[in-house]
Write an enzyme that holds these catalytic residues in place. Structure first.
Site, PDB file in Angstrom:
ATOM      1  CE  LYS A  25      -4.039  -2.753   0.668  1.00 22.19           C
ATOM      2  NZ  LYS A  25      -5.245  -1.908   0.106  1.00 22.19           N
ATOM      3  CE  LYS A  27      -3.035 -10.096  -3.345  1.00 22.49           C
ATOM      4  NZ  LYS A  27      -3.675  -8.544  -3.047  1.00 22.49           N
ATOM      5  CG  ASP A  72      -4.339  -3.522  -3.444  1.00 25.20           C
ATOM      6  OD1 ASP A  72      -5.043  -4.133  -3.593  1.00 25.20           O
ATOM      7  OD2 ASP A  72      -4.694  -2.716  -2.267  1.00 25.20           O
ATOM      8  CD  GLU A  73      -7.973  -4.612  -5.273  1.00 24.07           C
ATOM      9  OE1 GLU A  73      -6.966  -5.164  -5.261  1.00 24.07           O
ATOM     10  OE2 GLU A  73      -8.520  -3.447  -4.959  1.00 24.07           O
ATOM     11  CG  HIS A  79      -7.867  -9.831  -5.190  1.00 23.61           C
ATOM     12  ND1 HIS A  79      -9.646  -9.121  -6.225  1.00 23.61           N
ATOM     13  CD2 HIS A  79      -7.344  -9.452  -4.859  1.00 23.61           C
ATOM     14  CE1 HIS A  79      -9.656  -8.178  -5.068  1.00 23.61           C
ATOM     15  NE2 HIS A  79      -7.930  -8.139  -3.893  1.00 23.61           N
ATOM     16  CG  HIS A 114      -8.572 -12.024  -2.457  1.00 22.25           C
ATOM     17  ND1 HIS A 114      -8.566 -10.725  -1.311  1.00 22.25           N
ATOM     18  CD2 HIS A 114      -7.360 -12.324  -2.329  1.00 22.25           C
ATOM     19  CE1 HIS A 114      -7.662 -10.639  -1.137  1.00 22.25           C
ATOM     20  NE2 HIS A 114      -6.427 -11.306  -2.336  1.00 22.25           N
ATOM     21  CE  LYS A 130     -10.541  -3.008   2.249  1.00 19.42           C
ATOM     22  NZ  LYS A 130      -9.675  -1.805   2.073  1.00 19.42           N
ATOM     23  N   GLY A 174      -8.612  -8.020   3.753  1.00 21.04           N
ATOM     24  CA  GLY A 174     -10.032  -6.852   3.305  1.00 21.04           C
ATOM     25  C   GLY A 174     -10.159  -5.901   5.743  1.00 21.04           C
ATOM     26  N   GLY A 175      -9.088  -4.918   5.419  1.00 23.19           N
ATOM     27  CA  GLY A 175      -9.043  -3.979   6.728  1.00 23.19           C
ATOM     28  C   GLY A 175      -9.033  -5.401   8.155  1.00 23.19           C
ATOM     29  CD  GLN A 210      -3.900 -11.209   0.292  1.00 25.57           C
ATOM     30  OE1 GLN A 210      -3.121 -12.315   0.064  1.00 25.57           O
ATOM     31  NE2 GLN A 210      -4.525 -10.308  -0.035  1.00 25.57           N
ATOM     32  N   GLY A 242      -3.693  -2.056   4.610  1.00 27.53           N
ATOM     33  CA  GLY A 242      -3.206  -1.034   6.077  1.00 27.53           C
ATOM     34  C   GLY A 242      -2.758  -1.610   7.594  1.00 27.53           C
TER      35      GLY A 242
HETATM   36  C1  CAP Z   1      -7.162  -5.231   1.503  1.00 31.94           C
HETATM   37  C2  CAP Z   1      -7.006  -5.525  -0.064  1.00 31.94           C
HETATM   38  C3  CAP Z   1      -8.093  -6.506  -0.526  1.00 31.94           C
HETATM   39  C4  CAP Z   1      -9.360  -6.851   0.088  1.00 31.94           C
HETATM   40  C5  CAP Z   1     -10.377  -7.000  -1.251  1.00 31.94           C
HETATM   41  C6  CAP Z   1      -8.135  -4.457  -0.379  1.00 31.94           C
HETATM   42  O1  CAP Z   1      -6.342  -4.123   1.147  1.00 31.94           O
HETATM   43  O2  CAP Z   1      -6.595  -5.260  -0.890  1.00 31.94           O
HETATM   44  O3  CAP Z   1      -8.496  -6.013  -2.070  1.00 31.94           O
HETATM   45  O4  CAP Z   1      -9.060  -7.540   1.187  1.00 31.94           O
HETATM   46  O5  CAP Z   1     -11.303  -7.821  -0.821  1.00 31.94           O
HETATM   47  O6  CAP Z   1      -7.692  -3.524  -1.087  1.00 31.94           O
HETATM   48  O7  CAP Z   1      -8.967  -4.483   0.637  1.00 31.94           O
HETATM   49  P1  CAP Z   1      -6.548  -3.890   3.541  1.00 31.94           P
HETATM   50  P2  CAP Z   1     -11.741  -9.276  -0.403  1.00 31.94           P
HETATM   51  O8  CAP Z   1      -5.533  -4.785   4.538  1.00 31.94           O
HETATM   52  O9  CAP Z   1      -5.470  -2.874   3.149  1.00 31.94           O
HETATM   53  O10 CAP Z   1      -7.674  -3.364   3.719  1.00 31.94           O
HETATM   54  O11 CAP Z   1     -10.509 -10.433  -0.236  1.00 31.94           O
HETATM   55  O12 CAP Z   1     -13.171  -9.592   0.413  1.00 31.94           O
HETATM   56  O13 CAP Z   1     -11.840  -9.982  -1.541  1.00 31.94           O
HETATM   57 MG    MG Z   2      -6.631  -4.702  -2.428  1.00 33.20          MG
END
Ligand code: CAP
Ligand code: MG
Length: 404
Positions: A143, A169, A171-172, A260, A293, A300, A331-332, A352, A355
């Site tokens: 991040k 990793k 990010d998407e 992802h 995922h 979050k 996620g959060g 994972q 933040g």
């Molecule tokens: C987590 C994350 C993932 C989410 C997606 C984000 O980051 O990289 O993309 O987990 O949701 O950008 O939010 P944080 P899921 O740790 O900073 O929140 O895994 O439910 O598909």
């Molecule tokens: Mg992400």
């Protein structure tokens, strides 16, 4: 059973008979349409072999119905997942006689399954050397999710690796933009991980996001592996299941695939309409995704704990013909949430934090240590607050984010 059984929830429009509606789904997705056909007659009666059948119809307390439809295996072109989806998850979502309809689950028989993960949980653990320790993998998403140049991305990766985690990793939304070209980033990050390995002795995985157009992804993945990538990442719903399948089947791509699911909320979130995560997860396993995922129980993103637990069970359950997929909880998340994740999801999970690591008051290395300490505490059955009295990085994380 060689045929595919699909489970749907549906609500008919007012005045529409439920049995009629269930049959309308079957007809639309197999041999029928809205009226009888002159092209189906005595001479072409053989087409009825593909009719399928409504196997079950149960009324639910909310006024909706649960139905199971059996699709004959011959209706599918083996290995063609886009075609599978057109059958089990196609026109039916737009049928006017239905208020709502949701694909909940599929029983995908062995004869229609793909090659599955090359590595699976054990294969990934072997690369990282965690197969005997029985703890979750700890990963981070670099991040900010976009914006850093390759040099600064690699510095974040280096600091994360020094903290002892297992996976880094992209990010998407980060692929091959001009501010951070993929090959410059890959080279810089792998170099940083080599330097970290000299200090820690530990091999860290880096899932570089090779999501791109279908005509380019295999070539890009080959180049990434030749340039030293030890894991690839794909956004399965934007790129398509075929992207995973193409990489899993390509000779020479001998690294695990991190999957992802960005965009899944558009399909999975409405409890009455769309596609649940379960069939998506099963198709990822069949296509060859090594880790996926599937949601968290305390993060979050609004996943439902019961569904995450059950989906994880499905993609990890032993099958003679498909390796288990490593479920990713993300996620959060932050150290204060690790105990809840492990309590509900167990230790065969990738935890994972983006933040929750890079937002640590003392920086990325301390953030990584705090996540690992939180996992150690949970496995030892010690409350995080108690463990934090002798682990300053965990203490700092809990002071910032709490432990709930
Ligand atoms: C987590 C994350 C993932 C989410 C997606 C984000 O980051 O990289 O993309 O987990 O949701 O950008 O939010 P944080 P899921 O740790 O900073 O929140 O895994 O439910 O598909
Ligand atoms: Mg992400």
């Amino acid at each position: 059973m060689k045929d595919l059984l699909a489970t749907y929830y549906f609500r008919p429009k007012e005045g529409v008979d439920a049995a009629y509606a269930a049959n309308a789904i079957r007809e639309e997705q197999t041999t029928g349409t809205w009226t009888d056909l002159s092209t189906v007659n005595e001479e072409t009666a053989y087409v009825h072999a593909l009719d399928g059948s409504v196997e079950d119809l149960v009324e639910l307390p909310d006024g909706g119905y649960l139905t199971k439809i059996c699709f004959p295996h011959e209706i599918f072109e083996k290995g063609n997942i886009p075609q599978y989806l057109s059958v089990i998850a196609g026109n039916l979502f737009g049928l006017g006689k239905l208020e709502a309809v949701r694909l909940l689950d599929i029983d995908l028989p062995e004869n229609l399954a793909g090659c599955g993960p090359k590595f699976g949980i054990d294969g990934i653990r072997k690369i990282v050397g965690t197969e005997v320790s029985c703890r979750p993998h700890i990963g981070t998403i670099i991040k900010p999710k976009v914006g850093l140049n390759p040099k600064d991305t690699a510095q974040v990766a280096y600091e994360a690796a020094l903290g002892g985690l297992d996976l880094i990793k992209d990010d998407e939304t980060l692929t091959n933009q001009t501010f951070c070209p993929l090959f410059d980033r890959l080279e810089a990050v792998m170099d940083a991980l080599d330097r970290a390995k000299d200090e820690t002795g530990k091999q860290v995985l880096y899932a570089v996001n090779v999501t791109t157009g279908g005509d380019r992804i295999v070539e890009l993945a080959h180049k990434a592996v030749s340039a030293g990538a030890n894991m690839l990442m794909v956004d399965v719903l934007t790129a398509g299941f075929s992207a995973i399948q193409a990489l899993a089947e390509a000779p020479g791509i001998n690294v695990p695939i991190h999957v992802h699911r960005t965009m899944h909320g558009a399909l999975t979130r409405n409890p009455h309409h769309g596609i649940a995560m379960r069939p998506i997860a099963k198709l990822v396993r069949s296509s060859g995704g090594d880790q996926l995922h599937t949601g968290s129980v305390s993060g979050k993103m609004g996943s439902k704990a019961g569904e995450v637990i059950a989906d994880n069970r499905e993609i990890t359950k032993p099958l003679s013909y498909l390796k288990p997929v490593f479920p990713v909880s993300s996620g959060g998340l932050h150290p204060g949430k690790v105990a809840a994740e492990i309590a509900k999801l167990g230790t065969d999970i990738v935890l994972q934090a983006g933040g929750g690591i890079h937002g640590h008051p003392e920086g990325t290395t301390a953030g990584t240590r705090a996540m690992l300490q939180a996992a150690e505490a949970a496995i030892l059955g010690i409350p995080a607050r108690e463990y934090a009295t002798s682990h300053p990085e965990l203490a700092a994380a809990l002071a910032k984010w709490g432990d709930a």
